[in-house]
Scaffold this motif. Structure first.
Motif, short mmCIF file in Angstrom:
data_model
loop_
_atom_site.label_atom_id
_atom_site.label_comp_id
_atom_site.label_asym_id
_atom_site.label_seq_id
_atom_site.Cartn_x
_atom_site.Cartn_y
_atom_site.Cartn_z
N SER A 255 10.47 -31.39 22.07
CA SER A 255 11.42 -32.42 22.48
C SER A 255 10.89 -33.81 22.18
CB SER A 255 11.72 -32.30 23.98
OG SER A 255 12.21 -31.03 24.29
N VAL A 258 11.20 -34.65 18.44
CA VAL A 258 12.58 -35.00 18.10
C VAL A 258 12.88 -36.44 18.50
CG1 VAL A 258 15.00 -34.53 18.65
CG2 VAL A 258 13.43 -32.63 18.22
N GLY A 275 9.79 -32.08 15.52
CA GLY A 275 9.67 -31.45 16.83
C GLY A 275 9.05 -30.07 16.74
#
Length: 311
Positions: A255, A258, A275
């Motif tokens: 996460s 990203v 990610g």
């Protein structure tokens, strides 16, 4: 463009780990919790981080000090709450984590949550991307706060990445998010997927998209992650094969990777590959949310998206 990321980490915990190194007993004290680990990885990828937390009591004082020394790129915004912060103690002297005791902390009061909400909203509006992470126990934070925060940030031009499950996932998706990262186990536990087959997981991802997520990233432990993005594009995400030291924290690093790319103005495909690379690197280390940015960037070039052939 370095980019700035706000991480909403409502209830970090103090982690105490007993280890044995070179025949000597060692005690390690760190700040833990999903948002803290995500903030560490985002900072390692050359982004500025505003980490918004609530802390309380003596443990909260220690947490404030420990977080303040994590990384110069991380700016702590701490709201003092009336209750003691959570904690856990693990024994890792035999090579595996053995839980001795833990306490996630009590539910946040309405006043404390209002203060934290305002802090996160302000910092989120100043950031390029906001990550909404969860507490150790979902009961600590009212789920509707996630819906409101996602909706308020999105309505004012913010980009929101969420890494949640259960009622918190349902709430944040209802508020509207750019990217949702969720594990296949969480989709099954939440009743969104009937099993771990690819068709079932893709259907669950499409359901999340229909509820308000623009893109969905499904991690699958040792199997390639699934990505649903764009005009109903579905792809498997393939990373280099690496030896696993500790699988914990890989999803949080995913996460964070990203969010870091989106904050720097990169596109979604690059964000997904970064990610996945960050998550792959994390499993080679003992520290959750740790990893060098140059190592992640090297793995990005070896990470690929393959369109999923669907019947």
């Amino acid at each position: 463009m370095n980019g700035k990321v706000m991480v909403f980490a409502p209830a970090p915990v103090l982690t105490v780990t007993i280890e044995r190194q070179a025949g000597q007993e060692e005690l390690h004290v760190h700040a833990g919790g999903q948002g803290v680990w995500q903030a560490r990885m985002v900072a390692s990828l050359d982004c500025e981080v505003s980490l918004c937390v609530s802390v309380g009591g003596e443990i909260g004082q220690v947490l404030t000090d420990v977080i303040g020394r994590l990384d110069p790129s991380i700016t702590l915004h701490a709201v003092n709450r009336g209750e003691e912060s959570g904690w856990y103690v693990h024994d890792r002297r035999k090579g595996q984590r053995a839980e001795i005791a833990e306490h996630p902390g009590p539910p946040m009061t309405r006043h404390d949550l209002d203060e934290l909400y305002n802090t996160a909203l302000i910092e989120g509006l100043r950031a390029d991307v906001s990550i909404l992470s969860g507490p150790a126990d979902h009961a600590i934070v009212n789920a509707d706060a996630y819906r409101r925060l996602a909706a308020d940030l999105g309505a004012n031009g913010g980009t929101v990445v969420a890494d949640l499950s259960g009622d918190l996932l349902a709430a944040v998706v209802a508020g509207g998010v750019a990217v949702v990262k969720v594990s296949h186990e969480e989709l099954i536990d939440d009743g969104r997927a009937k099993d771990d087959s690819v068709p079932a997981l893709v259907d669950a991802a499409r359901q999340l998209r229909d509820e308000g997520a623009q893109a969905v990233l499904v991690s699958r432990a040792g199997d390639p992650a699934l990505a649903l993005f764009g005009d109903d594009r579905v792809a498997t995400v393939h990373v280099p094969k690496l030896q696993v030291v500790d699988h914990r924290g890989a999803g949080d690093s995913m996460s964070a990777g990203v969010a870091a790319v989106l904050a720097r103005g990169g596109d979604l495909e690059e964000a997904i590959r970064t990610g996945a690379a960050a998550g792959a690197l994390n499993v080679t280390r003992h520290g959750l949310g740790s990893g060098r940015g140059d190592a992640v960037r090297e793995l990005v070039g070896r990470t690929r998206l393959e369109p999923l052939e669907q019947s």
